[in-house]
Every structure is written in structure tokens, then in C-alpha cells.
Motif scaffolding. Sequence first.
Motif, mmCIF file in Angstrom:
data_model
loop_
_atom_site.group_PDB
_atom_site.id
_atom_site.type_symbol
_atom_site.label_atom_id
_atom_site.label_comp_id
_atom_site.label_asym_id
_atom_site.label_seq_id
_atom_site.Cartn_x
_atom_site.Cartn_y
_atom_site.Cartn_z
ATOM 1 N N GLN A 83 0.839 -1.195 0.000
ATOM 2 C CA GLN A 83 0.000 0.000 0.000
ATOM 3 C C GLN A 83 0.877 1.249 0.000
ATOM 4 N N THR A 84 0.330 2.325 -0.594
ATOM 5 C CA THR A 84 1.048 3.596 -0.710
ATOM 6 C C THR A 84 0.719 4.509 0.455
ATOM 7 N N GLY A 85 1.759 5.148 1.028
ATOM 8 C CA GLY A 85 1.576 6.143 2.072
ATOM 9 C C GLY A 85 2.026 7.507 1.595
ATOM 10 N N ILE A 86 2.063 8.466 2.505
ATOM 11 C CA ILE A 86 2.472 9.823 2.158
ATOM 12 C C ILE A 86 3.980 9.887 1.930
ATOM 13 N N PHE A 90 5.623 3.348 2.059
ATOM 14 C CA PHE A 90 4.797 2.201 1.710
ATOM 15 C C PHE A 90 4.613 1.319 2.937
ATOM 16 N N SER A 91 3.599 0.472 2.851
ATOM 17 C CA SER A 91 3.420 -0.561 3.865
ATOM 18 C C SER A 91 3.265 -1.903 3.171
ATOM 19 N N ILE A 92 3.677 -2.970 3.845
ATOM 20 C CA ILE A 92 3.456 -4.339 3.393
ATOM 21 C C ILE A 92 2.778 -5.091 4.532
ATOM 22 N N ARG A 93 1.670 -5.731 4.178
ATOM 23 C CA ARG A 93 0.856 -6.433 5.178
ATOM 24 C C ARG A 93 0.477 -5.505 6.331
ATOM 25 N N GLY A 94 0.203 -4.242 5.977
ATOM 26 C CA GLY A 94 -0.305 -3.286 6.951
ATOM 27 C C GLY A 94 0.734 -2.563 7.773
ATOM 28 N N ILE A 95 2.015 -2.864 7.615
ATOM 29 C CA ILE A 95 3.057 -2.258 8.441
ATOM 30 C C ILE A 95 3.989 -1.423 7.548
ATOM 31 N N GLY A 96 4.192 -0.168 7.941
ATOM 32 C CA GLY A 96 5.095 0.713 7.205
ATOM 33 C C GLY A 96 5.564 1.850 8.088
ATOM 34 N N THR A 97 6.432 2.695 7.548
ATOM 35 C CA THR A 97 6.926 3.866 8.275
ATOM 36 C C THR A 97 6.354 5.096 7.592
ATOM 37 N N ASN A 98 5.227 5.589 8.109
ATOM 38 C CA ASN A 98 4.494 6.698 7.497
ATOM 39 C C ASN A 98 4.973 8.003 8.122
ATOM 40 N N THR A 99 6.136 8.509 7.666
ATOM 41 C CA THR A 99 6.766 9.644 8.331
ATOM 42 C C THR A 99 7.383 10.603 7.331
ATOM 43 N N TYR A 100 7.449 11.890 7.735
ATOM 44 C CA TYR A 100 8.158 12.897 6.962
ATOM 45 C C TYR A 100 9.663 12.863 7.247
#
Length: 776
Positions: A83-86, A90-100
Motif C-alpha cells: 500500500q502507498t503512504g504519504i 509504503f506498507s506491506i501487510r499493513g506495516i510501514g513507516t508513514n513519516t516525513y
Amino acid sequence: MRTCQSIKMLLLASCAAMVPGFALAQAPAAQDDVLAEIIVTAQRRSESVLKVPTSVAVVSADLLESNGVNDLASITKLTPSLQTGIDDTFSIRGIGTNTYAPTVESTVSQVVDDVVLGIPAFAANAFYDVARVEVLNGPQGLLFGKNASAGLVNITTANPVLGETSGFIDAEGTSRFRPGSNGLGIRNRAALNVPVTETSALRVAGTYSSQDSLVRNVIKPVGRYEDDVEEKGARIKFLSDPGNGFTVNLGGDYFKRTGISGFWDTTYRTLGANTQYRTILGNAGIVPGADNLEIAQDGQSWRDIEMGGVQAKLAYVFDDGLELSSISAWKKMDHSYANDSDQTPVNFLNVNTNSTQYEQLSQEVRLALPDDGPFGGQAGLYYFQSNTDNAVQRGGFNNLPAAALPRFPFCVNATVTAGPPPACGVSNLYFLGQDSRLESQVRSYAAFGQFNYALTDQLKLTTGGRLTYDKASIDLVENTKKYFVTLGVPNNVSKGDVDNTNFSWKIGLDYDLDPNTLVYGFYGRGYKGPGFSNASPKAGADISVRPEISKGGEVGVKSSLLDRKLIISASVFHTRFTDLQVQSFDEVLQANTLTNAATATTKGADLTLQARPMRGLTLGASLSYTDAKFNSYPGAQCYVLQSNPSCAVNNTFDAGGLRVPLSAKFTSTLTADYTVPVTDSLDGVTGVTYYHRSPLNSGFAPGMTVPTTDRFDANLGIKAESWSVSLFCKNCFNQIRPYAIGNDAGDAVNAKTLSLTQRFNYDSVRTLGVRMGVNF
């Protein structure tokens, strides 16, 4: 950039008028009755994907081409677990680092041609002359250089071919839905392979793209404003293989992108009851809503990103099959952008600039055993270093009248005079503002190995480990300039060093149920190194973040059935993360900070089916079920008006039991591709892709969930041995969906109300186009 509009119209007309001698056909259509074998390097050696004991989604060059996948963000429609984040996360299986923050590594790692890329912004690079993309689900740091605690995207570009002069040129013209007038785009890609000697070859590839903006600004802003996107890229690769066991692979690449669209297409989705924006936006003709693709922005907005590097792989295969290899790489990136943070025609927070200079150097030495006996595997040493310089400036006038700003008590751009109030003893740069400068260094050393032993003819034991030592440092200076309201901690200096030694490991069993069926299972420990927040929660605070640890396993089966007319891959997984690194907005400080959550668990199942029911027809299905939730997260920041009792005490709550951001419970992709002979020399080709995703969580506040997404893509064309032409649509029924929803900080602080913004990308709307090319 209206001059670009007329140029694109001319190029689109030219594309439509071209004889069918331009095509994106780099390989003839498969006419066999069976499915082709897919070779991957998921375990750092070439092998059939059906023999890899882990969940891997593979997207070939042909599939990238037919689905119009032009970058990493677009590939998510073909790889349901991704999945794509800001901001290129990205995340894989719901886990990612969604940070600036540029001061931590990503939970989902990017690898291009065996080189790990250290920061997420490298994902802005365009796809051109790509051989395949592999999405490896679950922790993958054991063999791929740096750490990948949630998963990894492995991108392989096309290599030179000895003794062959070949290449391709393709052109693409598009019309994309946009309010007022549709946005236009052109994209060109080319590659040339030439022999240098009998034992060496050179491959040169390039790309150029120009795309109109997605979101329409209804007013003329002040200052630099570049919403349309332009991309330029080139890559050169050299291969020498004299046949004596020694090979040399050299490469260099360069890419430049300008324009804010696709990165910061942010509009208002809903306005809270007490919003400060309703009249302002209404007077400008902006109607917030789920389909809103318009803004009225008066501040500057632009983005410049430039990246490149060189690398060398030297390998020698001994007579007994033992291979010794060395991979050396240097990569560099300059990334700067500005945006008007309030997205309104008045100055609340017009200035938001960010500039990052990043450089990395990596070296890997690897020894691989031959895999023709009962014992095999590989071991090696790895070194990585990176240096990051980052500067941030935010500021605005909070919609105060211009006449009031230089007067006491605001004293913005005031004349400094002595004496008591109302004299201004200080001149503030902005009413509210934030500035920071940081320097960060990372050094990583690792020794790794993974080995397998055939216990019987059918049963194989695999075990491996990686010993990593990470050391990171930061020198952060915040808010040295004068503001009436400081966003963050004034005059703060944070210097720190962190280091950590970690042993990550994996153990698994593979069982060949028959020559065409593999059953496997493994359990292991993943790792993501320590880092720092790029903003302090309070003066003198420790801004380091602890390493992120994952422990979990997977059980799966892969099988080729019906004489390779049907391929099945299925797996179930369960992974628990400790000290998950997450970013949250602190409404008291009005700044984003990075912290460690307590624990989170992701569990679920992946299923992939591919079938060839008849000659020329290929059917595919990929499904991912993910349940990703926080077990415990006692420091989560409260959103405005949240009723949790602890929010009134310290503005935090325990998010335990809530879904992790960037997670959707169910995602699936269905594909159908059909090739049928039209004449002796022409084939008709058609394809359909359906993408479904259940609601995607973007945050904890009400409304911060992207609704269910259902998108259809289609293409129709003709193909000859050396050319093809096709028409295509992406998101054919124009289901407008953002990829992220956020909480507006201005309304949260000033009006104590919940207003939501949303971000779009080029996949959010319908695109119609024509694609043509020639290969030789």
C-alpha cells in the motif's frame, strides 16, 4: 504552464496519426498452452518463484507495460499486500513507516539492482527498462543489505545482452480527468543494447515525461508555482563476460523530477463545525468533498528532486561452482519542495519549505555455494554509510490583517524600537513559524549467512542469521528565528548518538510434496535499526527512537498443476512488532514527532492464482487478507475533540486494539489477458484488470478512512513481431479516491474542530491514452 498544454496536444495528435510502427512490445505475446516459468532473485540467486519458500509477488516487464505502471506507487494495484503512504512511503501487510522524517530507515526497503536505497524518496524514480519487480512479504533483512522489518521491493532493470544489437522506443499520450479541462500527458521511453566486443555489451536507456497537474488551482498564486510534472532519466549498464568465470557489471543512473503534482495534491474533504475556512473557501468557489479536486492556494508550491549514482558488481565463479562477488555502490539525492500548507487564498501558513541532501555508500562481499548438492547457501559481509543534511522553514500570518502584523504584540517584520509596549523590542519573522537544521550520519556493519541442507530427497532445512551493528548520530538545531508563536521548541539544540547490536535470524523447512509442489514454513526475527525524530517534544528531550523488532512466521504452499496450466501460491502469516516507529502530530507543539509505539501484530493470508485455460488466454488472481492492529500504544496523540478521558490529562491515549495506519483488511487484483491471431503476422491483444480494496485506515480520527476502492483498467491493441499499438484506460469508471486522509492542523489548533484534507495521485482519476512503439 499552459504552453505545455498546446505542446502535449500536438504530441497526442502526432501519436494518434502515427502508423503502427511504434509499440511497447518488447517481447512477443505468449501463445503456448502452458504458463511460462518465472525466475526471481528473492533469495539473491536466480531460481523459479515456485521454489522460493516465502511469499513473493512478481510483476514482469510485460505486465508493467500493459497496466501502465510508471512508478512504484502505481504498482500497488498489481501487488495487493503493498500500500502507498504519504511522501513516498509504503506498507506491506499493513506495516510501514508513514513519516516525513529523513532520519529513520523505512520499514519497507527498496532494492534496485542489488543495492539497498536508504531513504524512501528514491521511490520517486520512474520505471523504465525494468525487467521485473518483486514484492517480498514479511521481514527480509537477512540477505538484502540493510534492514527490512516488514518487507522489501526488489527492482531489477534490464541487463546488457552479449552479441546482440537491439532496443525499443515507445511513446504514450494520455488525457486525465480534471475539473474544468482534462490534464494531458506524454511519456517516452527507449533503450539500446549494443555489443562492444564479443564478450562485452553496453545498454543505454532513458525516459522523458511531462504530465499536467491533477488538482486545479482556481486562483493565481504568488511566487514560484510548479504543479505540472516533468521527468528526465537515463541509465547506462556495461557487462563483460569473457567466459573464464569472471564477470563485470558496471552501471550509472540519473533522474530528475520537477513539479508538485502526484506528491502534494491535497484538497479539503470535510470542514468541521467551527472551521475558520468555510467563508474563505466558499468565496473562492471551493466545495469540500470526497471528489474535490480543486484548491484556492495563494502561496508558492514546487518540488525538485534529483538523484543518481554509480555501482559495480564483480563476480568470479570457481571451477567447483563457488561464486565470490562484490557489489560497490554510491548514491546521491537532492530533494527540495515547498507548499502552501493551508491550501487557501489567505496566509494562514503559506510557507512550508524542506530541503534534503542525502548521500550513501555501500559495499557487500558475498560467497555463494553451488546449489547442486545436499548443502548450499551463501554468506557475506556488508557495510553501509549515509549522510543527511536537512533544513525546514515553515511560517505564516494566521490570517491576521496586514496592518496589525507589525504592531505590538505581534511585531511581525516590525521596526525594533526601545521602550515599553506598545514598542516592539523584537522583530518576528512570522506570526507563527518553525525552522530547523539537522545533520545525521548512519554507519552499519553486518555479517550474514543463510544455508540449507537436504535432510532427505524431499525435505530441506534452511537456517540463517545476520549480525548487525548500527551507529547513528544527529545534530539538530530548532527554532533559532523569532516568531510570535513558535511551532515546536524555541532555541533548542539536540545532539545525540545511538548504537545497537542485533542478531536477526530465520529457520525453516521446505518439503517437496511432489516435483511440482512445495510446502514450506519458517519462523524468524526481523530488525530495523535505531534513528531519530526530526523534531523535539520538549527542550532537552532524547529524540532517539529505539530499534524496531519483528518476530513471526509463515506457512505456505506453491504448486504447478495441470501440466503448468494452473499455478497456485498460498500462505498464512503472523508477525508481532515491538517498538514500532510511528509519527504523530502533537497539537500542543503543533509539530510532527517520531516515537516508538509499544507493540503491533499483523496476521492474515495471501493467495495467488494464475491459469492458462486456453491458448492465448491468461487469467490471474491475487488476494491479501490482513489484520494489522496495535496491541498496545499508550502514547498515541489525541485528535481534536476526542472524548477519551486521558486526552484531557496529557493529550495522549492508548491506541491498543485499533488498526495500524496504512492497512486495509482485504485487497485483491483480478486480471485477464488474451492474445488472438488476426493475420499471419498480426495478433490482437486485450486485457482487463480489476482492483478491489476494503477501507484503508489513514488515522484514528472519525472520517480518516479511505472508502472501499474498486477500479477497472483495460487495454486493446494489435501487435506484430516488431511493433504494436494499443488504446488503454486506467480507472476506467473514474472512481475518485484519495490515497491518504489527514487532519487539518490549523482548524484543530485555532478552531478546535476536526477538518479533513485528502491527498490524491495520478491513479485517483480516470486516464485515457494511446501507447505505441517499436522494438528491433
